[in-house]
Design a protein around this motif. Structure first.
Motif, PDB file in Angstrom:
ATOM      1  N   GLU A 808      42.689 -90.262 -61.905  1.00  0.00           N
ATOM      2  CA  GLU A 808      42.375 -91.636 -61.541  1.00  0.00           C
ATOM      3  C   GLU A 808      40.869 -91.753 -61.327  1.00  0.00           C
ATOM      4  O   GLU A 808      40.308 -91.115 -60.441  1.00  0.00           O
ATOM      5  CB  GLU A 808      43.130 -92.026 -60.265  1.00  0.00           C
ATOM      6  N   LEU A 809      40.217 -92.575 -62.159  1.00  0.00           N
ATOM      7  CA  LEU A 809      38.777 -92.782 -62.072  1.00  0.00           C
ATOM      8  C   LEU A 809      38.515 -94.032 -61.257  1.00  0.00           C
ATOM      9  O   LEU A 809      39.099 -95.083 -61.500  1.00  0.00           O
ATOM     10  CB  LEU A 809      38.158 -92.943 -63.464  1.00  0.00           C
ATOM     11  N   LEU A 810      37.583 -93.903 -60.277  1.00  0.00           N
ATOM     12  CA  LEU A 810      37.218 -95.077 -59.486  1.00  0.00           C
ATOM     13  C   LEU A 810      36.485 -96.083 -60.357  1.00  0.00           C
ATOM     14  O   LEU A 810      35.631 -95.722 -61.169  1.00  0.00           O
ATOM     15  CB  LEU A 810      36.326 -94.671 -58.314  1.00  0.00           C
ATOM     16  N   PHE A 841      41.246-101.101 -59.384  1.00  0.00           N
ATOM     17  CA  PHE A 841      40.753-102.105 -60.329  1.00  0.00           C
ATOM     18  C   PHE A 841      40.627-103.454 -59.610  1.00  0.00           C
ATOM     19  O   PHE A 841      41.537-103.904 -58.918  1.00  0.00           O
ATOM     20  CB  PHE A 841      41.715-102.236 -61.516  1.00  0.00           C
ATOM     21  N   GLY A 842      39.477-104.114 -59.804  1.00  0.00           N
ATOM     22  CA  GLY A 842      39.244-105.419 -59.192  1.00  0.00           C
ATOM     23  C   GLY A 842      38.466-105.364 -57.898  1.00  0.00           C
ATOM     24  O   GLY A 842      38.040-106.398 -57.394  1.00  0.00           O
ATOM     25  N   LYS A 860      45.237 -99.342 -61.805  1.00  0.00           N
ATOM     26  CA  LYS A 860      45.860 -99.604 -60.508  1.00  0.00           C
ATOM     27  C   LYS A 860      45.103-100.735 -59.820  1.00  0.00           C
ATOM     28  O   LYS A 860      43.886-100.639 -59.625  1.00  0.00           O
ATOM     29  CB  LYS A 860      45.840 -98.344 -59.655  1.00  0.00           C
ATOM     30  N   ILE A 861      45.858-101.807 -59.464  1.00  0.00           N
ATOM     31  CA  ILE A 861      45.233-102.951 -58.792  1.00  0.00           C
ATOM     32  C   ILE A 861      44.984-102.575 -57.338  1.00  0.00           C
ATOM     33  O   ILE A 861      45.858-102.057 -56.657  1.00  0.00           O
ATOM     34  CB  ILE A 861      46.128-104.206 -58.876  1.00  0.00           C
ATOM     35  N   ASP A 862      43.760-102.862 -56.860  1.00  0.00           N
ATOM     36  CA  ASP A 862      43.380-102.482 -55.510  1.00  0.00           C
ATOM     37  C   ASP A 862      44.262-103.174 -54.469  1.00  0.00           C
ATOM     38  O   ASP A 862      44.645-104.337 -54.614  1.00  0.00           O
ATOM     39  CB  ASP A 862      41.907-102.840 -55.278  1.00  0.00           C
ATOM     40  N   ARG A 863      44.552-102.440 -53.364  1.00  0.00           N
ATOM     41  CA  ARG A 863      45.418-102.974 -52.315  1.00  0.00           C
ATOM     42  C   ARG A 863      44.820-104.214 -51.661  1.00  0.00           C
ATOM     43  O   ARG A 863      45.550-105.063 -51.151  1.00  0.00           O
ATOM     44  CB  ARG A 863      45.678-101.896 -51.263  1.00  0.00           C
ATOM     45  N   ALA A 864      43.476-104.328 -51.660  1.00  0.00           N
ATOM     46  CA  ALA A 864      42.850-105.501 -51.049  1.00  0.00           C
ATOM     47  C   ALA A 864      43.194-106.781 -51.812  1.00  0.00           C
ATOM     48  O   ALA A 864      43.142-107.882 -51.251  1.00  0.00           O
ATOM     49  CB  ALA A 864      41.333-105.309 -51.001  1.00  0.00           C
ATOM     50  N   ILE A 865      43.554-106.656 -53.076  1.00  0.00           N
ATOM     51  CA  ILE A 865      43.962-107.834 -53.864  1.00  0.00           C
ATOM     52  C   ILE A 865      45.473-108.059 -53.756  1.00  0.00           C
ATOM     53  O   ILE A 865      45.940-109.203 -53.731  1.00  0.00           O
ATOM     54  CB  ILE A 865      43.544-107.636 -55.333  1.00  0.00           C
ATOM     55  N   ILE A 866      46.242-106.960 -53.616  1.00  0.00           N
ATOM     56  CA  ILE A 866      47.711-107.082 -53.590  1.00  0.00           C
ATOM     57  C   ILE A 866      48.212-107.669 -52.269  1.00  0.00           C
ATOM     58  O   ILE A 866      49.081-108.555 -52.246  1.00  0.00           O
ATOM     59  CB  ILE A 866      48.353-105.706 -53.849  1.00  0.00           C
ATOM     60  N   GLN A 867      47.704-107.184 -51.158  1.00  0.00           N
ATOM     61  CA  GLN A 867      48.286-107.547 -49.868  1.00  0.00           C
ATOM     62  C   GLN A 867      48.287-109.054 -49.587  1.00  0.00           C
ATOM     63  O   GLN A 867      49.250-109.579 -49.026  1.00  0.00           O
ATOM     64  CB  GLN A 867      47.562-106.790 -48.752  1.00  0.00           C
TER      65      GLN A 867
END
Length: 947
Positions: A808-810, A841-842, A860-867
């Motif tokens: 997984e690449l940042l 991602f994002g 992988k969509i970042d948790r800050a966008i999902i929550q």
């Protein structure tokens, strides 16, 4: 009257005799003064024997005069002799005391030189050890460089062979396709005859050694034999011969690619070793600079002590300089040994030599002080002796004049009484007595007035005045000699004064150059160290406040690289001028490094005033600087600390200002920052954390935790993401956010990755022994780890084909236009069967160009966008767009931070491929992962594993 005349003549003879005695005493005193000039401490050319002989002569003359005066019952002359005898005894005692102290200086100086030589020998041994270590590293660096060139040449030859074989493979494949379609035999024959066998590398003969221009491994013999069979085959046998050649070429190409990967791994290893050697060389050069500074201090100390011994300069100035150099040695030598433990000596030996130097210098200084005190007392006593002699000489001249007058008066009266009867006697008296007597009187009066030009001669016999004339003439000659000696002494004193003035001026210039930066005119680090010690002393004595500013010029290296060092010097001079003008006369400015400056404010400066000065400095330094028709722009970062925060220790305040400067530069350029206790605590905590991380690496205390990922359809296991966990014995579980940043700054993340990779391999193998498996294992990697694909390749080989490895690449990496090394590393990972995913991602600068350049298998969509999607339509729309992008680019979309069932249902309805979060499973240790996999049918292996 005749009796009076007789008495006056007797008194005149006595006064002249006394005058002659005083002149002899004064001559001996002059000789003593000339022979007892004390020189420098190392001047041992003189001897005390002539001085002792002169003292004995002076004592004998004075004693003889005292006895004669006592016999004649002459109390006045006896008192004069007694006084001079007391002064002579006192002067002799002081001279002996001064010479005794002078004799003590030589062994003290030898002891001091022995301690200096011992410390210098120790420093020389350190320099020799450092030079040997550096030569070894340089030799290893040259070997690595030769190995790199060999591997690069070999890789170039291999790639050329690969391209040639691929070109011919395309032709063979075209023939193979035609053969499968039953093409006419003559067409196949013509295409076969058109094949150029020269494009293939020549096979190596048995036992041939491979070179950089010739590849022997893998061997192309099979391809060459298959091609020869094809060229000589019958038309009916062509399809089978073509198929054999295709298989041979495919096998050879696979072997070439494997060899290429092996060479790339060797190149990577040599590059890592070269970097390690360069790091070691850098560290050795830093240690070499420290040894050079210690050598310079030892030489400066030796020069200062020799200069004092040779010239006898002011004792207090020499003591301050020597003590300052010894203090710097006591500070720098332990610091040097702490960063270079391989040097063959411990701190105790070097400290002992330094302490011996300080002790020997203290004894030398004390004895010299006593010697100077006795010299001064001796000179004062000799001055009193000279004054007494001059006083008695003047008194004797006056008495002589008086008795001459009495004698003349009585003689004239007697002559007038006798009248004409004694004309002959008068004539005789005039020619034989009066004229000589007048001449004697005039000569004596002239001598008393300093008229020494005319010699005194009596042309004829004159009633006993012959001896008196001879005595007067001897007195005149002696006075002429004394006058010439005084003139010569005055000229020598003027010459000595000029030489001393020139020596003082040269010494001041050398001292200024040693303590100042020649480019800016500011004090250098040595001057700063001295002033820091003075500031600490003044602060302790006066309980006064002071302020320290560390100023660093931002973007200075860019100016040097782009415009050259002359432009850099112009910028430094400009900045120095700004510092002197802005900080004012109450502040002292120093240049302590390449682009580093130090400012010490001695007055009580408020925080608001310091803030205003710092803001003004930044604004003025940031203004454009004109240089040869160009405008140069630099900036400044400033760290500020007060003495009260360092308990009055200026050296500690400088370190505090350095911490504040570091904080300012980490925040942003063109910033200032005040030192606070929080900064000190953070620095201590960072050092403590760094030490604990290194200990944890040595003990392999980092462990993997596994967070499962699920497919949105059916919620089967997609795989697990490996997360780093660390249990510190003193602090318990430490979150990754608290230590990974520090580990990355220290360059230790690669070592932590290796520990995790090895433990993951062991855990997966343990799963296999239980008849369990996971479909995919994902690792977060940094850019440095990405460029080292060898560890990941070995990991994939050990895990086998039934477990997919993903990196997984940042998204914070520069992926929009990846460099050749990054692109090569990604391609290498893909060729090794390792999949690439984009993490978070994002969260940074989402870029379609980056996705298309990397072409990952998942993002992988970042948790800050999902929550926030359950409450924010804006975030929901953004997630839907990202999922659409993934579908359009055929990239799997994984959602992180799935915390609730609402998240799960909503993401599934949007078409998200996979889910990860606490709502489905939390990160777990390996023991819990075993139990988790046992409850999931899809984790059970279909092979005959041990249950």
């Amino acid at each position: 009257m005749a009796a009076v005349q007789i008495v006056s003549v007797i008194r005149l003879q006595a006064e002249i005799e006394h005058w002659d005695w005083i002149a002899e005493v004064d001559s001996i005193r002059e000789s003593l003064m000339a022979r007892t000039q004390f020189g420098p401490a190392t001047d041992r050319t003189g001897t005390a024997a002539p001085v002792v002989a002169a003292f004995d002569t002076l004592r004998a003359i004075i004693a003889e005069r005292a006895e004669l005066s006592e016999e004649r019952i002459d109390a006045t002359r006896h008192g004069v002799a007694k006084d001079l005898a007391l002064l002579e005894t006192e002067a002799r005692g002081l001279f002996d005391a001064a010479r005794e102290r002078e004799a003590m200086l030589e062994p003290l100086y030898e002891d001091l030189k022995a301690s200096e030589d011992a410390l210098q020998d120790l420093s020389g041994k350190w320099a020799t050890q450092l030079s040997e270590a550096e030569r070894g590293l340089l030799q290893r660096s040259r070997q690595i460089d030769m190995e790199q060139r060999r591997l690069n040449d070999l890789k170039t030859t291999l790639i050329a062979s690969l391209l040639s074989v691929q070109s011919m493979q395309q032709q063979i494949l075209a023939i193979d396709r035609l053969a499968e379609t039953n093409a006419p035999p003559d067409l196949l024959a013509s295409m076969i005859q058109a094949l150029d066998a020269g494009k293939l590398p020549e096979p190596c003969s048995p036992g041939e050694i491979e070179g950089t221009e010739r590849i022997c491994t893998p061997n192309i013999t099979r391809v060459a034999n298959s091609l020869e069979d094809l060229l000589s085959s019958n038309p009916d046998d062509i399809p089978a011969a073509v198929r054999r050649l295709v298989w041979a070429m495919e096998g050879y190409l696979r072997a070439l690619r494997t060899r290429e990967t092996s060479i790339a791994n060797e190149l990577s290893q040599t590059l890592n070793e070269a970097r390690a050697v360069q790091d070691n060389l850098t560290e050795l050069r830093r240690i070499g600079n420290s040894i050079t500074r210690v050598n310079r201090l030892i030489l400066d100390l030796e020069v200062q002590i020799d200069a004092f011994i040779a010239s006898g300069e002011d004792l207090e100035i020499a003591d301050n300089r020597v003590n300052m150099l010894i203090a710097q040695l006591q500070f720098r030598i332990p610091g040097l040994l702490s960063i270079a433990p391989f040097l063959e000596d411990d701190t105790t030996g070097a400290t002992s030599h330094t302490a011996s130097i300080r002790e020997d210098w203290t004894r030398l200084r004390n004895v010299t002080s006593e010697r100077i005190e006795f010299q001064n007392l001796f000179q004062a006593t000799m001055a009193r002796l000279s004054a007494d002699i001059a006083f008695h000489a003047r008194e004797t001249r006056q008495n002589t004049t008086v008795w001459v007058g009495i004698y003349t008066t009585t003689f004239i009266i007697l002559a007038l009484g006798l009248g004409a009867l004694v004309f002959w006697v008068v004539w005789m008296a005039r020619s034989r007595f009066l004229v000589p007597l007048s001449r004697v009187t005039q000569t004596i009066l002239g001598l008393s007035e300093g008229n020494l030009g005319q010699p005194f001669l009596i042309e004829q016999r004159a009633f006993g005045f012959d001896k008196l004339g001879e005595a007067v003439e001897l007195l005149r000659q002696d006075m002429l000699e004394r006058q010439a000696l005084a003139i010569e002494n005055e000229e020598q004193q003027r010459i000595i004064a000029r030489n001393l003035a020139e020596l003082s001026r040269t010494s001041e210039e050398m001292e200024w150059l040693a303590m100042h930066d020649t480019l800016t005119g500011l004090g250098n680090r040595r001057q700063a160290d001295a002033d820091i010690a003075k500031t600490t002393k003044v602060s302790a004595e006066m309980a006064s406040e002071f302020c320290v500013m560390q100023v660093d010029v931002d973007r200075f290296k860019d100016v040097n690289d782009a415009l050259g060092h002359a432009a850099g010097d112009h910028v430094l001079s400009h900045v120095a001028g700004i510092l002197k003008i802005t900080c004012g006369s109450d502040a002292t400015c120093y240049r302590i490094g390449g682009d580093e400056f130090l400012v010490i404010f001695q007055q009580d400066l408020s925080e608001a005033a310091a803030q205003e000065i710092a803001s003004t400095l930044i604004a003025r330094i940031e203004a454009p600087i004109e240089y040869e028709g160009r405008l140069i722009r630099v900036g400044a970062s400033i760290g500020i600390a007060f003495g009260s925060e360092a308990e009055g220790d200026a050296s500690v305040a400088v370190l505090n200002a350095d911490l504040a400067l570091y904080s300012a530069k980490r925040s942003d350029e063109n910033r200032y920052c005040f030192f606070t206790s929080e900064l000190a605590n953070r620095s201590r905590e960072r050092r403590d954390l760094s030490d604990r991380i290194r200990v944890a690496i040595d003990k392999r205390a980092f462990v993997p935790y596994y967070q499962p990922q699920f497919l949105a359809e059916g919620f089967n296991i997609r795989g697990v993401e490996v997360l780093c966990r660390w249990h510190d014995p003193a602090h318990g579980w430490v979150p990754p956010s608290s230590f990974l940043g520090t580990a990355e700054d220290l360059g230790l993340v690669g070592l932590i990755d290796e520990i995790l990779f090895e433990k993951v391999v062991s855990d997966v193998e343990t799963l296999h022994t239980h008849g369990l498996t996971v479909p995919r294992v994902s690792f977060n990697v940094t850019l440095d780890r990405l460029l080292k694909a060898d560890l990941a390749a070995r990991l994939a080989e050990r895990l086998g084909e039934d477990v997919t490895i993903a990196h997984e690449l940042l998204e914070s990496m520069s992926l929009d236009n990846p460099s050749d090394s990054v692109a090569w590393a990604i391609d290498t990972l893909k060729e090794s069967g390792i999949e690439i995913e984009i993490d978070d991602f994002g969260s940074y600068r989402a870029s379609l160009a980056g996705l298309m350049a990397v072409n990952p298998c998942a993002m992988k969509i970042d948790r800050a966008i999902i929550q926030p999607i359950t409450n924010s339509q804006r975030h929901l729309n953004l997630v839907k767009k990202i999922i659409d992008i993934g579908a359009a680019l055929n990239i799997e979309v994984v959602a992180e931070g799935v915390e609730t069932n609402n998240h799960t249902e909503l993401l599934k309805s949007l078409g998200c491929d996979s889910l990860q979060g606490f709502a489905l499973a939390k990160p777990m240790p390996f023991d819990d992962l075993i139990e988790f996999c046992r409850q999931r049918p899809e984790c059970h292996r279909t092979t005959n594993a041990v249950a």
